[in-house]
Design a protein around this motif. Structure first.
Motif, mmCIF file in Angstrom:
data_model
loop_
_atom_site.group_PDB
_atom_site.id
_atom_site.type_symbol
_atom_site.label_atom_id
_atom_site.label_comp_id
_atom_site.label_asym_id
_atom_site.label_seq_id
_atom_site.Cartn_x
_atom_site.Cartn_y
_atom_site.Cartn_z
ATOM 1 N N GLU A 78 -7.594 6.151 -6.133
ATOM 2 C CA GLU A 78 -7.486 5.614 -7.490
ATOM 3 C C GLU A 78 -8.754 5.887 -8.293
ATOM 4 O OE1 GLU A 78 -4.240 2.030 -6.759
ATOM 5 O OE2 GLU A 78 -6.374 1.522 -6.768
ATOM 6 N N ALA A 96 5.769 2.895 -2.984
ATOM 7 C CA ALA A 96 5.263 4.255 -2.784
ATOM 8 C C ALA A 96 6.305 5.310 -3.125
ATOM 9 C CB ALA A 96 4.800 4.425 -1.339
ATOM 10 N N LEU A 144 -2.057 3.651 -8.214
ATOM 11 C CA LEU A 144 -0.924 4.230 -7.510
ATOM 12 C C LEU A 144 0.301 3.320 -7.532
ATOM 13 C CD1 LEU A 144 -2.698 5.921 -4.461
ATOM 14 C CD2 LEU A 144 -2.226 6.818 -6.750
ATOM 15 N N GLU A 180 0.854 -1.186 0.000
ATOM 16 C CA GLU A 180 0.000 0.000 0.000
ATOM 17 C C GLU A 180 0.893 1.240 0.000
ATOM 18 O OE1 GLU A 180 -3.104 0.095 -0.497
ATOM 19 O OE2 GLU A 180 -3.673 -1.983 -0.159
ATOM 20 N N PRO A 181 0.340 2.397 -0.385
ATOM 21 C CA PRO A 181 1.160 3.606 -0.451
ATOM 22 C C PRO A 181 1.630 4.121 0.911
ATOM 23 C CG PRO A 181 -1.071 4.032 -1.245
ATOM 24 C CD PRO A 181 -0.982 2.588 -0.931
ATOM 25 N N ARG A 203 -6.754 4.010 -0.497
ATOM 26 C CA ARG A 203 -6.017 3.924 -1.777
ATOM 27 C C ARG A 203 -6.974 3.733 -2.933
ATOM 28 N NH1 ARG A 203 -5.569 -0.343 -4.600
ATOM 29 N NH2 ARG A 203 -5.542 -1.748 -2.819
ATOM 30 N N THR A 263 -6.386 0.353 2.585
ATOM 31 C CA THR A 263 -6.744 -0.195 1.276
ATOM 32 C C THR A 263 -7.930 0.553 0.680
ATOM 33 O OG1 THR A 263 -5.902 -2.367 1.919
ATOM 34 C CG2 THR A 263 -7.441 -2.299 0.055
ATOM 35 N N VAL A 309 -4.245 9.949 0.030
ATOM 36 C CA VAL A 309 -4.565 8.680 0.701
ATOM 37 C C VAL A 309 -4.663 8.911 2.207
ATOM 38 C CG1 VAL A 309 -3.730 6.350 1.232
ATOM 39 C CG2 VAL A 309 -3.576 7.220 -1.104
#
Length: 188
Positions: free
Chosen positions: A46, A141, A53, A12-13, A42, A39, A152
């Motif tokens: 998106e 990321a 991402l 994840e970012p 994100r 999640t 995010v």
């Protein structure tokens, strides 16, 4: 032209630890909730930007080759084609040579140029063509623009703070639009 997710992001970012610091959470009892909210945040960013991402695998499905020879990517930023095939009349997949495709990754949405006449027509009228691609800003990321990482975080905080609000809940903070607006991919 639908796109089907084949493989989600490897990470994840933002990490759980980063999220907990941002949310000022110093206990572990809500780790599962926060991880799921990361999640969801994100995925929300998106959807708002029409950008992926972190690198993900997607399948672009088409009924026929475009007359123009150009396929606009429904997932962006487009990075590479990993496979392509057509389905013949018997339902068998025929692998296609990747050198029959050229990518324009400089524009958004990305464009796939198809070598017209060099590829077989699909043998069924619906979903007879599949092009597998990688889309995203990179494998981690580190490659995602910082305003999108901040977006995010903003969505994460919003989801965390308003998790008990029934119905559609509170509106997103105004600064979210300012963060994502420059990164929105226009639809063609």
């Amino acid at each position: 032209m639908p796109a089907i997710l084949l493989a989600g992001p490897a990470a994840e970012p933002i990490t759980l630890a980063e999220a907990k610091i941002y949310l000022r959470v110093d206990h572990d009892s809500e780790d599962a909730l926060i991880a799921s909210l990361i999640t969801a945040a994100r995925a929300t960013v998106e959807a708002l930007t029409r950008r992926v991402l972190i690198d993900q695998g997607w399948r672009i499905v088409r009924d026929a080759w475009p007359a123009s020879g150009l396929v606009a990517a429904p997932v962006n930023p487009l990075r590479e084609i990993t496979a392509a095939h057509v389905v013949d009349a018997a339902g068998e997949e025929i692998e296609l040579a990747l050198d029959a495709f050229a990518l324009d990754t400089a524009r958004l949405p990305g464009v796939i140029r198809v070598a017209r006449g060099a590829l077989p027509a699909p043998g069924r009228p619906l979903a007879g063509i599949a092009i597998d691609v990688i889309a995203g800003h990179g494998a981690s990321a580190d490659h995602v623009p910082s305003p999108l990482i901040e977006a995010v975080r903003v969505v994460l905080a919003h989801f965390y703070e308003h998790r008990d609000v029934p119905g559609p809940g509170a509106a997103f903070p105004a600064r979210l639009d300012a963060l994502v607006a420059p990164f929105r991919v226009a639809r063609l």
